[in-house]
Design an enzyme around this catalytic site. Structure first.
Site, PDB file in Angstrom:
ATOM      1  N   GLY A   6       0.741  -1.348   0.034  1.00  0.00           N
ATOM      2  CA  GLY A   6      -0.139   0.130   0.079  1.00  0.00           C
ATOM      3  C   GLY A   6       0.686   1.163  -0.048  1.00  0.00           C
ATOM      4  O   GLY A   6       1.941   1.124   0.347  1.00  0.00           O
ATOM      5  N   SER A   7       0.246   2.323  -0.701  1.00  0.00           N
ATOM      6  CA  SER A   7       1.075   3.461  -0.574  1.00  0.00           C
ATOM      7  C   SER A   7       0.779   4.349   0.978  1.00  0.00           C
ATOM      8  O   SER A   7      -0.172   3.966   1.589  1.00  0.00           O
ATOM      9  CB  SER A   7       0.602   4.692  -1.590  1.00  0.00           C
ATOM     10  OG  SER A   7       0.880   4.131  -2.958  1.00  0.00           O
ATOM     11  N   GLY A   8       1.315   5.267   1.120  1.00  0.00           N
ATOM     12  CA  GLY A   8       1.121   6.022   2.231  1.00  0.00           C
ATOM     13  C   GLY A   8       2.424   5.680   3.397  1.00  0.00           C
ATOM     14  O   GLY A   8       2.429   6.407   4.456  1.00  0.00           O
ATOM     15  N   HIS A   9       3.416   4.856   2.673  1.00  0.00           N
ATOM     16  CA  HIS A   9       4.595   4.703   3.866  1.00  0.00           C
ATOM     17  C   HIS A   9       5.755   5.079   3.321  1.00  0.00           C
ATOM     18  O   HIS A   9       6.881   4.598   3.641  1.00  0.00           O
ATOM     19  CB  HIS A   9       4.518   3.054   3.897  1.00  0.00           C
ATOM     20  CG  HIS A   9       3.476   2.162   4.179  1.00  0.00           C
ATOM     21  ND1 HIS A   9       2.923   2.491   5.640  1.00  0.00           N
ATOM     22  CD2 HIS A   9       2.714   1.369   3.640  1.00  0.00           C
ATOM     23  CE1 HIS A   9       1.793   1.725   5.771  1.00  0.00           C
ATOM     24  NE2 HIS A   9       1.609   1.067   4.542  1.00  0.00           N
ATOM     25  N   LYS A  55       5.777  -7.479   2.718  1.00  0.00           N
ATOM     26  CA  LYS A  55       5.320  -7.556   4.052  1.00  0.00           C
ATOM     27  C   LYS A  55       4.308  -8.480   4.461  1.00  0.00           C
ATOM     28  O   LYS A  55       3.427  -8.470   3.488  1.00  0.00           O
ATOM     29  CB  LYS A  55       5.116  -5.975   4.256  1.00  0.00           C
ATOM     30  CG  LYS A  55       6.088  -5.043   4.106  1.00  0.00           C
ATOM     31  CD  LYS A  55       6.078  -3.567   4.441  1.00  0.00           C
ATOM     32  CE  LYS A  55       4.910  -3.098   4.055  1.00  0.00           C
ATOM     33  NZ  LYS A  55       4.694  -2.963   2.485  1.00  0.00           N
ATOM     34  N   ASP A 100      -1.486  -8.527   0.769  1.00  0.00           N
ATOM     35  CA  ASP A 100      -0.033  -8.409   0.048  1.00  0.00           C
ATOM     36  C   ASP A 100       0.444  -9.905  -0.301  1.00  0.00           C
ATOM     37  O   ASP A 100       0.856 -10.080  -1.296  1.00  0.00           O
ATOM     38  CB  ASP A 100       0.894  -7.758   1.017  1.00  0.00           C
ATOM     39  CG  ASP A 100       0.686  -6.245   1.090  1.00  0.00           C
ATOM     40  OD1 ASP A 100      -0.558  -5.737   1.139  1.00  0.00           O
ATOM     41  OD2 ASP A 100       1.703  -5.309   0.881  1.00  0.00           O
ATOM     42  N   HIS A 122      -0.531   0.690   9.790  1.00  0.00           N
ATOM     43  CA  HIS A 122      -1.865   1.214   9.130  1.00  0.00           C
ATOM     44  C   HIS A 122      -2.546   1.612  10.173  1.00  0.00           C
ATOM     45  O   HIS A 122      -3.840   2.021  10.090  1.00  0.00           O
ATOM     46  CB  HIS A 122      -2.569  -0.044   8.440  1.00  0.00           C
ATOM     47  CG  HIS A 122      -1.623  -0.507   7.477  1.00  0.00           C
ATOM     48  ND1 HIS A 122      -1.040  -1.810   7.768  1.00  0.00           N
ATOM     49  CD2 HIS A 122      -1.088  -0.195   6.401  1.00  0.00           C
ATOM     50  CE1 HIS A 122      -0.358  -2.092   6.743  1.00  0.00           C
ATOM     51  NE2 HIS A 122      -0.602  -1.180   5.798  1.00  0.00           N
TER      52      HIS A 122
END
Lengths: 333, 333
Positions: free
Chosen positions: A54-57, A105, A110, A220
């Site tokens: 996921g993006s945002g990391h 991860k 994922d 998250h």
């Protein structure tokens, strides 16, 4: 929600436009598949490294694409797994004939999507794919989106070390072996002082009182071990160090230590926390051989930090020191 | 106030403990004077570079000490000027016989204390000192703690470029000349979505409504040009680009562009903003030759960003590309 964005649905796509504009001399973006790739075609005979999530990391994973680290990053929506087609396209793009390692991860979506992609790769391309799944977070055994432990900070260290192994020409089995060794010997624990806000949700992921923090937080915003009153940095440091040391076999070996910011905590506080953590590790007999302090695996604008301790052998230290040339990690190159 | 600290009064001192633990292989800290210095004694014949200012803007300045950039950083309390004794001690420590350049952001306290230090240096040591004062912020003419324009993002670019000039052996007049040229040709403008909280104050520096932003913000939360409703990123980009271009003589020259985070804005948003800014600059005929995106001159955990555009000649571009080895900027070394 106060963010420097346009429409919430466009955040990931538009972030990639900016990344490409900033680093177009060494990276290229496949906008259709939302992949970040090295600008130059894969070197024949080099094992390809693909990660994603996921993006945002950020900077994980897109900021770690480049010589000495990843060949490709697959960017999902914010806090959402990339789809198998993305991973398939990335794998095909970076194969140099020596096979491809997927770095995943441990989150259910994922793991599932990378596995489906590996099956598609096998069926459609014949490229040999192996996978390493990181699960270094000692906070909890299962979690909101995870069976088993969550994969967090060790992913950064693994991408650097396995990336260097691939760059120096090791074969897929050897790169996989060192990657697995890094995951086995790395442990992490995090703490959050505030929530973050996913753009498409528009409100904080969780509520946390003005005098509370969440110990063992996931990247998250998944619940950790306990919610406790805000404490001084030196007590917070102990809450991170003790569970990690309690979970490790050996403490005397040299360690690579990552003191990671969750995105919204100033560098001044991260260094202060690193000082507290390093003192505790030293007292426990851990020799810190290398360290990294800053925002490397973040949760949007969450305030807080995580600690990763990796018991490193000489091979890992040598690979850590090898040149790297990515947007977020760059040395010796 | 939610911060990873111990006592508010100890934040700066304890942050330096952590910085030293993390980078002790190449930096040393003079805790009595709160100086960050290169680990090794100054190279005879090299011009020394000293900067400093209030803490809370990290990595500026302490994260820019190292080969190819600063020789010393003087760390004041949070958002408070360093005192003359600190600057005197730093200047004496880094003198290699070729004189010392002071790099000072244009805030009244900083300018006064660096000037007093220069007088003390002259009286006590005979070391030749010159100073460059940065004043690149186009937002306002005078400000809370400033007569004239405020010194902001160009300071980062100047420390890199002047640092490279000193490292390659230029004399004090030549280093001063390129430093002044950088300041003259650099322009900046910032925006804040949230305030920050100074640890010793314990509450936000200013109030900003849930749907407001402050355009032209200063790095200590000084008022900007106007407070406007929250807007999409592409409109915010125009609010930063237009005043900068309106203030510059030429736009066709190559530019070094810094899209800087104020501390609390995620990297995903900073890249998105960079994409918007770069598109506007291109449309205006500015050729972006180099770029830097990330948190480089921050205001604790403030959400927001600033843009710096530096019209760069070939000499500046070459100095920008030269190797640098500091905690926060590192390449080619």
């Amino acid at each position: 929600m106060k963010k420097l964005i346009n429409a919430p649905a466009d955040v990931v796509a538009e972030g990639l436009v900016g990344l490409e504009r900033a680093h177009g001399d060494r990276l290229r973006v496949d906008h259709a598949h939302r992949l970040v790739l090295r600008a130059h075609a894969p070197r024949p005979g080099k094992v390809g490294l693909v990660s994603g999530g996921g993006s945002g990391h950020e900077p994980l994973h897109s900021g770690f694409v480049g010589r000495g680290m990843l060949d490709a990053a697959c960017c999902g929506e914010v806090f959402t797994s990339p789809v198998p087609d993305q991973v398939l396209a990335a794998t095909a793009a970076v194969d140099g004939g020596a096979g491809v390692l997927h770095i995943v991860k441990n989150y259910t979506g994922d793991v599932m999507n990378f596995e489906m992609a590996a099956e598609l790769v096998a069926a459609e391309t014949g490229v040999r794919v192996e996978a390493v799944v990181t699960d270094d977070d000692v906070a909890v055994q299962d979690s909101t989106w995870t069976a088993g432990r969550r994969g967090v900070g060790v992913t950064v260290l693994l991408e650097k070390i396995a990336g260097a192994a691939a760059e120096e020409g090791r074969d897929l089995d050897a790169v996989l072996a060192v990657a697995r060794r890094v995951n086995e010997r790395g442990r992490s624990m995090g703490v959050a002082l505030t929530s973050c806000t996913v753009p498409q949700a528009g409100r904080p992921t969780f509520d946390l009182g003005e005098d509370e923090m969440e110990v063992g937080i996931g990247i998250h915003g998944e619940p950790g071990r306990h919610r406790v009153p805000l404490a001084p940095a030196r007590e917070v440091a102990a809450m991170l160090v003790e569970p990690i040391l309690a979970d490790r076999d050996a403490t005397g070996e040299p360690a690579i230590v990552l003191l990671n910011g969750m995105g919204g905590t100033p560098l001044l506080e991260l260094y202060l926390m690193y000082g507290e953590v390093a003192a505790l590790l030293e007292r426990a007999g851990v020799r810190v051989a290398r360290s990294l302090v800053g925002n490397y695996i973040t949760s949007l604008e969450m305030a807080g930090c995580s600690l990763t301790v990796l018991g490193a052998d000489d091979d890992m230290l040598g690979l850590w020191d090898a040149p790297v040339d990515t947007p977020a990690l760059r040395w010796g190159a």
